[in-house]
Design a protein around this motif. Structure first.
Motif, PDB file in Angstrom:
ATOM      1  N   SER B  57       7.451  45.188  25.040  1.00  0.00           N
ATOM      2  CA  SER B  57       6.441  44.249  25.544  1.00  0.00           C
ATOM      3  C   SER B  57       6.923  43.351  26.677  1.00  0.00           C
ATOM      4  CB  SER B  57       5.915  43.405  24.396  1.00  0.00           C
ATOM      5  OG  SER B  57       5.183  44.220  23.516  1.00  0.00           O
ATOM      6  N   ILE B  58       8.208  43.371  26.999  1.00  0.00           N
ATOM      7  CA  ILE B  58       8.631  42.660  28.224  1.00  0.00           C
ATOM      8  C   ILE B  58       7.841  43.238  29.400  1.00  0.00           C
ATOM      9  CG2 ILE B  58      10.576  42.133  29.760  1.00  0.00           C
ATOM     10  CD1 ILE B  58      12.432  42.311  27.345  1.00  0.00           C
ATOM     11  N   LYS B  60       4.866  43.529  29.564  1.00  0.00           N
ATOM     12  CA  LYS B  60       3.640  42.741  29.807  1.00  0.00           C
ATOM     13  C   LYS B  60       3.825  41.745  30.942  1.00  0.00           C
ATOM     14  CE  LYS B  60       1.560  43.107  25.191  1.00  0.00           C
ATOM     15  NZ  LYS B  60       2.488  43.984  24.458  1.00  0.00           N
ATOM     16  N   VAL B  61       5.033  41.212  31.095  1.00  0.00           N
ATOM     17  CA  VAL B  61       5.260  40.269  32.196  1.00  0.00           C
ATOM     18  C   VAL B  61       5.217  41.017  33.537  1.00  0.00           C
ATOM     19  CG1 VAL B  61       6.744  38.438  33.064  1.00  0.00           C
ATOM     20  CG2 VAL B  61       6.711  38.925  30.619  1.00  0.00           C
ATOM     21  N   TYR B 149      -1.950  37.502  19.744  1.00  0.00           N
ATOM     22  CA  TYR B 149      -1.221  38.501  20.527  1.00  0.00           C
ATOM     23  C   TYR B 149      -2.059  39.766  20.709  1.00  0.00           C
ATOM     24  CZ  TYR B 149       2.843  40.925  22.366  1.00  0.00           C
ATOM     25  OH  TYR B 149       3.730  41.585  23.184  1.00  0.00           O
ATOM     26  N   LEU B 262       7.553  32.531  18.686  1.00  0.00           N
ATOM     27  CA  LEU B 262       7.930  33.059  20.003  1.00  0.00           C
ATOM     28  C   LEU B 262       8.158  31.944  21.017  1.00  0.00           C
ATOM     29  CD1 LEU B 262       5.391  36.026  20.287  1.00  0.00           C
ATOM     30  CD2 LEU B 262       7.766  36.096  19.498  1.00  0.00           C
ATOM     31  N   TRP B 266       1.635  29.811  25.898  1.00  0.00           N
ATOM     32  CA  TRP B 266       1.602  31.030  26.694  1.00  0.00           C
ATOM     33  C   TRP B 266       1.189  30.680  28.102  1.00  0.00           C
ATOM     34  CZ3 TRP B 266       2.338  34.706  22.671  1.00  0.00           C
ATOM     35  CH2 TRP B 266       2.902  35.918  23.120  1.00  0.00           C
ATOM     36  N   TRP B 270       4.107  35.256  30.677  1.00  0.00           N
ATOM     37  CA  TRP B 270       5.302  34.614  30.102  1.00  0.00           C
ATOM     38  C   TRP B 270       4.979  33.804  28.852  1.00  0.00           C
ATOM     39  CZ3 TRP B 270       9.895  36.074  31.661  1.00  0.00           C
ATOM     40  CH2 TRP B 270      10.153  36.384  32.991  1.00  0.00           C
ATOM     41  N   ILE B 271       5.954  33.786  27.932  1.00  0.00           N
ATOM     42  CA  ILE B 271       5.953  32.846  26.812  1.00  0.00           C
ATOM     43  C   ILE B 271       6.759  31.630  27.272  1.00  0.00           C
ATOM     44  CG2 ILE B 271       6.745  32.446  24.448  1.00  0.00           C
ATOM     45  CD1 ILE B 271       6.529  35.599  24.160  1.00  0.00           C
ATOM     46  N   SER B 282      10.165  33.356  28.727  1.00  0.00           N
ATOM     47  CA  SER B 282      10.770  34.488  28.028  1.00  0.00           C
ATOM     48  C   SER B 282       9.721  35.523  27.662  1.00  0.00           C
ATOM     49  CB  SER B 282      11.466  34.005  26.745  1.00  0.00           C
ATOM     50  OG  SER B 282      10.512  33.683  25.763  1.00  0.00           O
ATOM     51  N   HIS B 283      10.211  36.646  27.220  1.00  0.00           N
ATOM     52  CA  HIS B 283       9.392  37.633  26.521  1.00  0.00           C
ATOM     53  C   HIS B 283      10.307  38.572  25.766  1.00  0.00           C
ATOM     54  CE1 HIS B 283       5.770  39.813  25.479  1.00  0.00           C
ATOM     55  NE2 HIS B 283       5.059  38.983  26.210  1.00  0.00           N
TER      56      HIS B 283
END
Lengths: 435, 437
Positions: B57-58, B60-61, B149, B262, B266, B270-271, B282-283
């Protein structure tokens, strides 16, 4: 000499980055591996590493077709178009496709995508390819025909070619070191092809799925080819006992169907299988930068499969394969032909002209009692490191000529197929028509 | 400095039973790379720093960044409705169909059921087919009011990119990020990954039953990369190189109702979190037996990406972060929330009941003077999951509990909360679930 030492030494001598070999002899399997599966990663080759086995896949596809015949789903002498209405050369029979005598351009590598519809789209695409000769008239190595056969298997089994391979051959054979997709090959030490003088990793790891039934995708460790070969040699029963094919089907596959134009001792073809008069059957295979040799000598309960990923593969055949076969079976494998010391001089004019195939063109000019043949690679071949070149050929036998210089240890030959005293085709496995 | 992780990475993978790992970090402008263990227990191929791992899911960024590129080009805005780009787009709620925006998708606030994992084939139409199958997706929560999510939202976002570019998401990614940054070890399809060393996921110590997820999940999680490439991607977010204004992606879009899992908020993709007074973006990512984490600390410029192909990978990557950021930047990474040392008394009876969203049913009950939470998969997911799991809820405060099923090394934070209209929800595992009974 130990198999491993022999392979190590030959690989070093012939610039082979990595290779693996499996030999069935004296009732047991011997295996060895050398070098790396990929020069960029440095991952070492092991006997259970998988290589792209290329056109050896055609024998597997032929076996799937013979299973269709056994199940009464197709007839060998029925037109393929009965089952694949979208196929432009539908009058060609199943047997003609299995024996490379279908008569349409065979080197068609159109990428029709990664999805399950790729074979159907590929068959559609064959509307655009040229007829080379009348069906049944001539052997001309035909990748496209095996893709059509793969589409036939998929259609009649109601699944994909890959799933039919898994369910009906790889599974019953118990082949563990086998991959049909990238997402399967990545589970193994998987060989990459190396091309060009620098033995660079080929830019595209895998060829398009559209050619899978002809050999673009399957990866195997050599031991799996040997196991399949033993099943054929045993009349269709896998070493583990599962029956892959009936004895009648195997007998038909191994019965000569067509001669390959060329100098004696000529090759012949059964149903999907190469047959040699020295008592072997099998198939060769190649993908960009990878080569496989797989032969069985059933009378000697002997089989051999070797795959390599670059360098001069013919060197491995000369230094490892032929000696191993001869030592184990006493059978002298004829080496590739070499030019005569004092070649005769011929009138080259019946052969002169331009010959064009889908991936290569040739210009033939009489020269010095022989021929100068200019090889003009198309885009795909150029990308695989094939450079345009002109070579001198001298007469070998009949209408066969042989290159005076060797290329990667082998003197290439071409045979002209004559019509009314004039060459109609340049034949080097493929029949390339004069234009 | 480099010496510490040379020594510690092998020790940490042993401690957390991780088969293989790679770590790359950027500190004071210098890149450091490490690797330990094996990529695949079946082949025994050694892990190297340039091996490709599934970063899950990184991805997603990366997909969010590609959309921000389109936004900066003026092709659309964050508040453009999805339906404006994809007129054929449908979810179950007709109002959401019309009004859900790019911002909702990229900040996990659409409320659209996020856990549809659908095999739509290996072909280039896989994302298109997936989005067509979203027509039946229900809402976890009303549009825009909370965070839950949402994998499916990022696949829909990937389809928006495909439509805008007239290309596959894979190609948009190559042209928008991979090539401009010169990333040589970042790929999406297995036939490309195969030119490199590649990690295999492990489950309970053995290679996973399959290598990767279905291709339709691409824009939500199918990048394979070496950690150094992921660090280079994050570096462009701190120092420029992909967007005119990468900081727009760190603007908080929504508070995460459960800030203990997490991060606290949001942004766009990015988180957002805070460690020891420092903002952290982060992610993380999880695939089939593979796990990866990416952290960037904008005010020190430090970036780290660590991967693991099995074992107690979540605890492992947290341990790596804790040691690394303490040494590099003297930042204390907050410990995961646990039950308080002195037990607190909380009346949990008001939380008792059933909470349900597509694919999951959570039941809170009171027994023996304690609150219990039972989690069961429903619908198509039920067939894939093990038995329902039940464990006690240990109170932390009036709304926060720790739920630790037997055999789990760490508990999960559970937060009960209400939307502004008063409807009760529970938030755990980054997902919001409404009370239904």
């Amino acid at each position: 000499m130990d198999l491993k030492d022999r392979l190590d030494e030959a690989a070093r001598r012939h610039g082979v980055p990595g290779a693996a070999i499996a030999v069935w002899t004296d009732g047991e399997l011997r295996e060895a591996a050398t070098g790396v599966v990929n020069r960029a990663t440095g991952v070492e080759t092991t006997p259970d590493s998988v290589f792209q086995v290329g056109s050896t896949t055609k024998v597997w596809t032929a076996a799937l077709v013979m299973q269709l015949v056994e199940d009464g789903l197709v007839g060998l002498d029925r037109p393929v178009g009965d089952h694949l209405p979208g196929f432009a050369y539908g009058e060609v029979t199943v047997r003609q496709l299995l024996t490379h005598t279908g008569g349409f351009d065979g080197d068609v590598f159109e990428d029709t995508g990664r999805g399950d519809g790729c074979l159907d789209r590929y068959v559609e695409h064959l509307r655009t390819v040229a007829r080379v000769h009348e069906p049944g008239a001539l052997f001309s190595y035909c990748n496209a025909g095996f893709c059509v056969l793969g589409a036939l298997v998929a259609r009649l089994r109601g699944t994909t070619w890959e799933q039919a391979m898994r369910d009906r051959l790889l599974g019953p054979l118990g082949a563990t070191q086998a991959a049909l997709f990238g997402e399967e090959a990545v589970l193994f030490r998987a060989s990459a092809g190396h091309v060009g003088p620098g033995n660079d990793v080929y830019r595209q790891w895998q060829m398009p799925r559209s050619n899978a039934p002809a050999g673009s995708t399957m990866c195997l460790a050599p031991r799996e080819l040997v196991a399949f070969g033993r099943a054929l040699a045993a009349g269709g029963a896998a070493p583990g006992g599962a029956r892959l094919l009936s004895a009648e089907s195997v007998a038909a596959m191994l019965t000569p169907q067509v001669d390959v134009p060329g100098p004696p001792p000529g090759e012949r073809w059964g149903l999907g299988v190469t047959l040699h008069d020295w008592g072997a059957f099998g198939h060769d295979g190649g993908t960009p930068g990878q080569s496989t040799y797989w032969h069985m000598l059933p009378e000697h309960d002997f089989g051999i499969a070797i795959s390599a990923n670059g360098g001069a593969f013919d060197g491995l055949l000369a230094d490892v394969v032929r000696p191993v076969i001869e030592e184990a079976t006493g059978v002298a494998v004829p080496p590739p032909p070499v030019p005569p010391g004092d070649p005769r001089s011929v009138d080259g004019s019946p052969y002169a002209g331009r010959y064009e195939g889908p991936q290569m063109a040739y210009e033939v000019t009489p020269a010095g009692g022989g021929l100068d043949i200019a090889l003009l690679p198309g885009e795909l071949m150029a990308g695989m490191g094939v450079a345009p070149r002109t070579a001198r050929y001298v007469p070998l036998a009949g209408d066969t000529f042989i290159a005076t210089e060797s290329q990667d240890g082998r003197h290439e030959t071409v045979t002209f197929v004559m019509r009314d005293g004039r060459a109609a085709y340049l034949h080097n496995g493929r029949a390339v028509p004069r234009v | 400095m480099a010496g510490a992780m040379d020594r510690r990475l092998p020790e940490l993978i042993a401690e957390y039973e991780v088969p293989g790992s790679a770590l790359a970090y950027l500190h004071r402008g210098e890149l450091h790379e490490f690797a330990a263990g094996t990529l695949n227990a079946a082949t025994g191929v050694e892990a190297t720093a340039d091996a490709l791992y599934q970063i899950g899911s990184i991805t997603k960024v990366w997909t969010a960044t590609l959309l921000m590129q389109q936004i900066e080009k003026g092709r659309l805005t964050l508040d453009t409705p999805v339906a404006e780009v994809l007129p054929e787009f449908r979810v179950a709620d007709p109002e959401v169909t019309k009004t859900v925006t790019i911002r909702h998708l990229l900040s996990h606030t659409s409320g659209i059921d996020g856990d549809l994992f659908l095999e739509t084939g290996r072909g280039d139409d896989c994302v298109e087919k997936y989005v067509a199958a979203c027509a039946d997706l229900a809402q976890n929560h009303p549009l825009g009011v909370t965070q839950s999510y949402c994998n499916s939202g990022f696949i829909i976002a990937g389809r928006v990119l495909e439509r805008l570019a007239g290309k596959r998401w894979d190609d948009v990614l190559r042209e928008g990020i991979v090539e401009p940054l010169g990333l040589t070890h970042t790929w999406t399809l297995p036939e490309d990954v195969l030119r490199f060393r590649a990690a295999m996921g492990h489950i309970e110590g053995a290679p996973a039953p399959q290598w990767g997820l279905m291709r339709s999940a691409g824009p939500a999680g199918l990048i394979c990369a070496r950690p150094a490439d992921v660090v280079a991607f994050a570096r462009a977010h701190l120092e420029g190189g992909l967007l005119d204004d990468p900081r727009a992606m760190w603007e908080p879009q929504i508070d995460i109702p459960n800030p203990y899992t997490l991060g606290r908020q949001w942004g766009i993709g990015w988180i957002l979190d805070e460690w020891d007074g420092h903002r952290v973006i982060s992610h993380g990512g999880n695939t089939i037996g593979q796990h990866a984490m990416l952290w960037a600390v904008p005010d020190t410029g430090t970036i780290a990406c660590v991967t693991a192909n099995g074992g107690h990978s979540g605890a492992f990557t947290r341990a790596v972060a804790t040691e690394l950021f303490a040494e590099l930047d003297a930042i204390t990474v907050p410990a995961p929330l646990g039950p308080p040392e002195t037990p607190v008394e909380v009346d949990a009876s008001r939380y008792a009941g059933v909470y349900e969203r597509a694919g999951a049913r959570l039941t809170v009950s009171l027994r023996d003077g304690r609150a219990w939470l039972r989690h069961e998969a429903t619908g198509e997911l039920a067939a894939l999951h093990e038995e329902p799991v039940e464990a006690a809820l240990e109170p932390v405060d009036d709304v926060t509990f720790i739920w630790r099923p037997d055999g789990e090394p760490q508990g999960t934070a559970v937060v009960f909360y209400e939307l502004s209209d008063g409807s009760p929800y529970v938030h755990l595992g980054a997902r919001a679930t409404p009370k239904t009974a």
